[in-house]
Design an enzyme around this catalytic site. Structure first.
Site, PDB file in Angstrom:
ATOM      1  N   GLN A   8       0.829  -1.217   0.000  1.00 10.17           N
ATOM      2  CA  GLN A   8       0.000   0.000   0.000  1.00 10.17           C
ATOM      3  C   GLN A   8       0.863   1.267   0.000  1.00 10.17           C
ATOM      4  OE1 GLN A   8      -2.221   0.857   3.570  1.00 10.17           O
ATOM      5  NE2 GLN A   8      -3.728   2.105   2.494  1.00 10.17           N
ATOM      6  N   TYR A 139       0.755  -7.330  16.410  1.00 15.12           N
ATOM      7  CA  TYR A 139       1.291  -6.276  15.542  1.00 15.12           C
ATOM      8  C   TYR A 139       1.828  -5.105  16.370  1.00 15.12           C
ATOM      9  CZ  TYR A 139       1.055  -2.565  11.965  1.00 15.12           C
ATOM     10  OH  TYR A 139       1.320  -1.525  11.117  1.00 15.12           O
ATOM     11  N   LYS A 143       5.632  -3.695  16.761  1.00 20.98           N
ATOM     12  CA  LYS A 143       6.009  -2.315  16.434  1.00 20.98           C
ATOM     13  C   LYS A 143       6.677  -1.628  17.629  1.00 20.98           C
ATOM     14  CE  LYS A 143       4.752  -1.890  12.092  1.00 20.98           C
ATOM     15  NZ  LYS A 143       5.812  -1.801  11.055  1.00 20.98           N
TER      16      LYS A 143
HETATM   17  N1  SER Z   1      -3.323   0.573   9.767  1.00 21.02           N
HETATM   18  C1  SER Z   1      -2.662  -0.464  10.475  1.00 21.02           C
HETATM   19  C2  SER Z   1      -3.577  -1.537  10.851  1.00 21.02           C
HETATM   20  O1  SER Z   1      -4.751  -1.290  10.981  1.00 21.02           O
HETATM   21  C3  SER Z   1      -2.074   0.072  11.717  1.00 21.02           C
HETATM   22  O2  SER Z   1      -0.788   0.456  11.507  1.00 21.02           O
HETATM   23  O3  SER Z   1      -3.153  -2.621  11.043  1.00 21.02           O
END
Ligand code: SER
Length: 313
Positions: A8, A139, A143
């Site tokens: 993206q 996630y 990060k």
């Molecule tokens: N936009 C991403 C997500 O929703 C967050 O960094 O996973």
């Protein structure tokens, strides 16, 4: 060199970087097939960032000076395969940091962080740069750990790694897939295809969002900023605009009056409720002049017309 050039952010970043540095001077790499312009208008190599040997050979052979590492498993998908997502997100970052430490030609690294580093114990309105961070997603944990590693490589080895905590990114060129904020992209495709959208987030769920041209400009501006001006070596907060599914629906109705939205929240609702509603990005504004051009209304107008062109060319 842009890793994740088919994704993206990468698919748009490569095109902008080639305008600045020249078409032959920006390598795109990815494990996936890129859009035609990324593949045809400059060099592109199929490569897996998890393969550290191929990575270091490539970087040395092509005298790479800057690396943008954008490959990652996003929040929703990571919850389905936690260990795999953790390994991909962490090992790939460690491979890049090590290459940057070892290869002298590599002067700068960009790595994206996210609002996902925050959690339910973080203040959710105008979230400060420095605050409580207890992410509840794989996630977000990856990060937050990544931010600490970036800061560590900067302090310990002088690696010039720069980073942004992106809010939700809205764009039309390449779909993201698997993110919690991605309802804000899906809604446009469904509005144009079907005139209705079933949102996986509830009414009233506010999240910060940024339109891709602002995100690309911010990314390049941060990388171009003088190193001495940068005070954050983990990752900069970035705000954008804050919005909810029903506010987006209202704006879309101005272009498609018959559009309707319904709500079918899934597991991503809990994730969204643990993230900021809005973010304080004062430090990014002060350190490197971050600013945005697009609000909800301007972004909606462009998304409607561009997604229409994609669906009915
Ligand atoms: N936009 C991403 C997500 O929703 C967050 O960094 O996973």
């Amino acid at each position: 060199m842009v890793i994740g050039a088919s994704g993206q952010i990468g698919s748009e970043l490569v095109v902008e970087l080639r305008k600045i540095y020249g078409q032959d001077n920006v390598w795109g790499t990815d494990i996936k097939t890129p859009p035609a312009d990324v593949a045809n208008e400059g060099p592109f190599q199929v490569m897996d960032v998890m393969d550290d040997k191929q990575l270091i050979h490539f970087v040395i052979r092509h005298k790479i000076t800057q690396i943008y590492h954008l490959a990652a498993v996003l929040s929703g998908n990571a919850e389905k395969l936690p260990i795999q997502a953790w390994n991909i997100n962490m090992d790939s970052l460690m491979n890049i940091l090590e290459v940057a430490r070892m290869v002298e030609d590599v002067k700068k690294v960009f790595w994206p962080s996210s609002i996902a580093v925050f959690g339910p114990t973080t203040p959710r309105i105008s979230t400060p740069q420095l605050t409580t961070m207890e992410p509840i997603t794989v996630y977000g944990i990856s990060k937050l750990a990544g931010e600490r590693w970036c800061d560590y490589y900067y302090n310990k080895y002088g690696v010039d790694v720069r980073s942004i905590r992106y809010p939700g990114l809205i764009s039309y060129k390449t779909e993201a897939g698997g993110g919690t904020t991605d309802y804000a992209v899906e809604i446009f495709y469904e509005a144009i295809r079907n005139g209705s959208y079933a949102s996986f987030l509830k009414e009233g769920t506010a999240l910060p969002m940024l339109f891709m041209p602002d995100a690309i400009k911010a990314t390049i501006d941060l990388m171009e900023a003088e190193r001495s001006r940068l005070t954050i070596h983990s990752s900069y907060n970035l705000g954008g605009f804050s919005t909810t599914p029903e506010e987006m629906a209202e704006k879309i109705k101005k272009h498609i009056p018959e559009f309707t939205i319904s709500y079918q929240p899934d597991f991503r609702q809990e994730i969204a409720e643990s993230w900021p509603k809005s973010v304080d990005d004062t430090i990014a504004r002060m350190d490197w002049g971050y600013e945005t051009q697009y609000d909800l209304e301007k972004m909606t107008r462009i998304m409607i017309s561009e997604v229409r062109k994609k669906i009915n060319p």
